[in-house]
Design a protein around this motif. Sequence first.
Motif, PDB file in Angstrom:
ATOM      1  N   ASN A   1       0.829  -1.213   0.000  1.00 45.96           N
ATOM      2  CA  ASN A   1       0.000   0.000   0.000  1.00 45.96           C
ATOM      3  C   ASN A   1       0.860   1.258   0.000  1.00 45.96           C
ATOM      4  N   GLU A   2       1.955   1.217   0.764  1.00 43.28           N
ATOM      5  CA  GLU A   2       2.870   2.359   0.799  1.00 43.28           C
ATOM      6  C   GLU A   2       3.517   2.577  -0.571  1.00 43.28           C
ATOM      7  N   ALA A   3       3.942   1.474  -1.216  1.00 41.20           N
ATOM      8  CA  ALA A   3       4.560   1.576  -2.546  1.00 41.20           C
ATOM      9  C   ALA A   3       3.565   2.139  -3.553  1.00 41.20           C
ATOM     10  N   ARG A   4       2.326   1.709  -3.482  1.00 40.42           N
ATOM     11  CA  ARG A   4       1.296   2.234  -4.380  1.00 40.42           C
ATOM     12  C   ARG A   4       1.106   3.727  -4.181  1.00 40.42           C
ATOM     13  N   THR A   5       1.051   4.146  -2.936  1.00 35.99           N
ATOM     14  CA  THR A   5       0.856   5.571  -2.636  1.00 35.99           C
ATOM     15  C   THR A   5       2.017   6.405  -3.167  1.00 35.99           C
ATOM     16  N   ARG A   6       3.241   5.932  -2.935  1.00 32.73           N
ATOM     17  CA  ARG A   6       4.427   6.660  -3.398  1.00 32.73           C
ATOM     18  C   ARG A   6       4.476   6.697  -4.926  1.00 32.73           C
ATOM     19  N   ASP A   7       4.070   5.601  -5.557  1.00 29.44           N
ATOM     20  CA  ASP A   7       4.044   5.570  -7.019  1.00 29.44           C
ATOM     21  C   ASP A   7       3.023   6.575  -7.549  1.00 29.44           C
ATOM     22  N   HIS A   8       1.873   6.678  -6.890  1.00 26.00           N
ATOM     23  CA  HIS A   8       0.861   7.656  -7.305  1.00 26.00           C
ATOM     24  C   HIS A   8       1.379   9.088  -7.129  1.00 26.00           C
ATOM     25  N   GLN A   9       2.189   9.305  -6.105  1.00 28.32           N
ATOM     26  CA  GLN A   9       2.773  10.630  -5.908  1.00 28.32           C
ATOM     27  C   GLN A   9       3.657  11.013  -7.090  1.00 28.32           C
ATOM     28  N   VAL A  10       4.513  10.067  -7.511  1.00 29.29           N
ATOM     29  CA  VAL A  10       5.407  10.334  -8.647  1.00 29.29           C
ATOM     30  C   VAL A  10       4.592  10.543  -9.915  1.00 29.29           C
ATOM     31  N   LYS A  11       3.591   9.707 -10.134  1.00 28.22           N
ATOM     32  CA  LYS A  11       2.733   9.870 -11.305  1.00 28.22           C
ATOM     33  C   LYS A  11       2.037  11.229 -11.296  1.00 28.22           C
ATOM     34  N   HIS A  12       1.652  11.676 -10.123  1.00 25.59           N
ATOM     35  CA  HIS A  12       1.039  13.004 -10.001  1.00 25.59           C
ATOM     36  C   HIS A  12       1.989  14.090 -10.498  1.00 25.59           C
ATOM     37  N   TYR A  13       3.253  14.025 -10.083  1.00 23.40           N
ATOM     38  CA  TYR A  13       4.245  15.004 -10.527  1.00 23.40           C
ATOM     39  C   TYR A  13       4.470  14.910 -12.040  1.00 23.40           C
ATOM     40  N   LEU A  14       4.556  13.690 -12.550  1.00 21.30           N
ATOM     41  CA  LEU A  14       4.790  13.512 -13.988  1.00 21.30           C
ATOM     42  C   LEU A  14       3.607  14.028 -14.803  1.00 21.30           C
ATOM     43  N   PHE A  15       2.406  13.749 -14.360  1.00 23.60           N
ATOM     44  CA  PHE A  15       1.226  14.217 -15.085  1.00 23.60           C
ATOM     45  C   PHE A  15       1.127  15.742 -15.063  1.00 23.60           C
ATOM     46  N   GLN A  16       1.576  16.348 -13.963  1.00 24.61           N
ATOM     47  CA  GLN A  16       1.580  17.812 -13.883  1.00 24.61           C
ATOM     48  C   GLN A  16       2.619  18.425 -14.820  1.00 24.61           C
ATOM     49  N   ALA A  17       3.649  17.649 -15.136  1.00 23.31           N
ATOM     50  CA  ALA A  17       4.776  18.177 -15.919  1.00 23.31           C
ATOM     51  C   ALA A  17       4.525  18.136 -17.423  1.00 23.31           C
ATOM     52  N   ILE A  18       3.596  17.296 -17.870  1.00 19.84           N
ATOM     53  CA  ILE A  18       3.383  17.138 -19.312  1.00 19.84           C
ATOM     54  C   ILE A  18       1.990  17.614 -19.708  1.00 19.84           C
ATOM     55  N   ASP A  19       1.874  18.083 -20.944  1.00 28.49           N
ATOM     56  CA  ASP A  19       0.560  18.528 -21.406  1.00 28.49           C
ATOM     57  C   ASP A  19      -0.233  17.359 -21.992  1.00 28.49           C
ATOM     58  N   ARG A  20      -1.470  17.640 -22.395  1.00 27.12           N
ATOM     59  CA  ARG A  20      -2.366  16.567 -22.826  1.00 27.12           C
ATOM     60  C   ARG A  20      -1.847  15.846 -24.067  1.00 27.12           C
ATOM     61  N   THR A  21      -1.223  16.579 -24.987  1.00 29.68           N
ATOM     62  CA  THR A  21      -0.724  15.962 -26.225  1.00 29.68           C
ATOM     63  C   THR A  21       0.282  14.867 -25.922  1.00 29.68           C
ATOM     64  N   ILE A  22       1.222  15.161 -25.030  1.00 32.60           N
ATOM     65  CA  ILE A  22       2.236  14.165 -24.658  1.00 32.60           C
ATOM     66  C   ILE A  22       1.617  13.067 -23.812  1.00 32.60           C
TER      67      ILE A  22
END
Length: 221
Positions: A59-80
């Motif tokens: 559960n902790e690994a899932r949460t941390r992975d979602h945190q990283v995905k959150h940062y990555l999704f914030q960094a790229i626009d919809r096209t990418i």
Amino acid sequence: MSDDKTLTKIPHFNGHYDHWSELMENLLKAKGLWDMVERGFVELLDGALLNDNQQALLNEARTRDHQVKHYLFQAIDRTIFEQILDRRTAKIIWDSMKRKFGGNDRVKKALRNSLRREFELLEMKKEENIGDYFGRVNMVCNKLRSNGEDMNDSKIVQKILRTLTDKYTYVVVSIEESQDIKAMTVDELQSSLSTHEQKFTRKSREEGGVEQVLKGKRLSS
């Protein structure tokens, strides 16, 4: 997602992968999340039996992975975003970005050769000040570093000393005779040269003032 008291500024991907990935890597390391990109984690198959401790770690690994995905999704626009078909984990997304935008070894080698040529041709312009010249040199050096070139301070210092304008000739000789060039940093050299530049400017103003006084005396006589 985070207990930060201040809003985290996410590096936005603008097409320059090497620069963006370095900024993003630094951010994730600062957050203690880089291992989710470096090693990632594997989801268990449905029905897998775990004890309480294993389930908590998952559960902790899932949460941390979602945190990283959150940062990555914030960094790229919809096209990418829409180009990344597999978005199951942060590592999969990161690896996809690297493959799509990181460039291959042949491209990087060609770019390094071009930047090396640009570095070799650099020289200070007659009306350029020290700060501007160092800015131009550092810009090329940073591009070289981003593409895998070893650009240590000694190499840059020697390059700059060879390519200053003629008015700095005696300054260069003085520095080379009094200091260990191989141990000098770029910042130290810039500080030293900026001090001499200020002296040149002050002397030029003083001489200009004296000339104006002499002209005034000649006109009045």
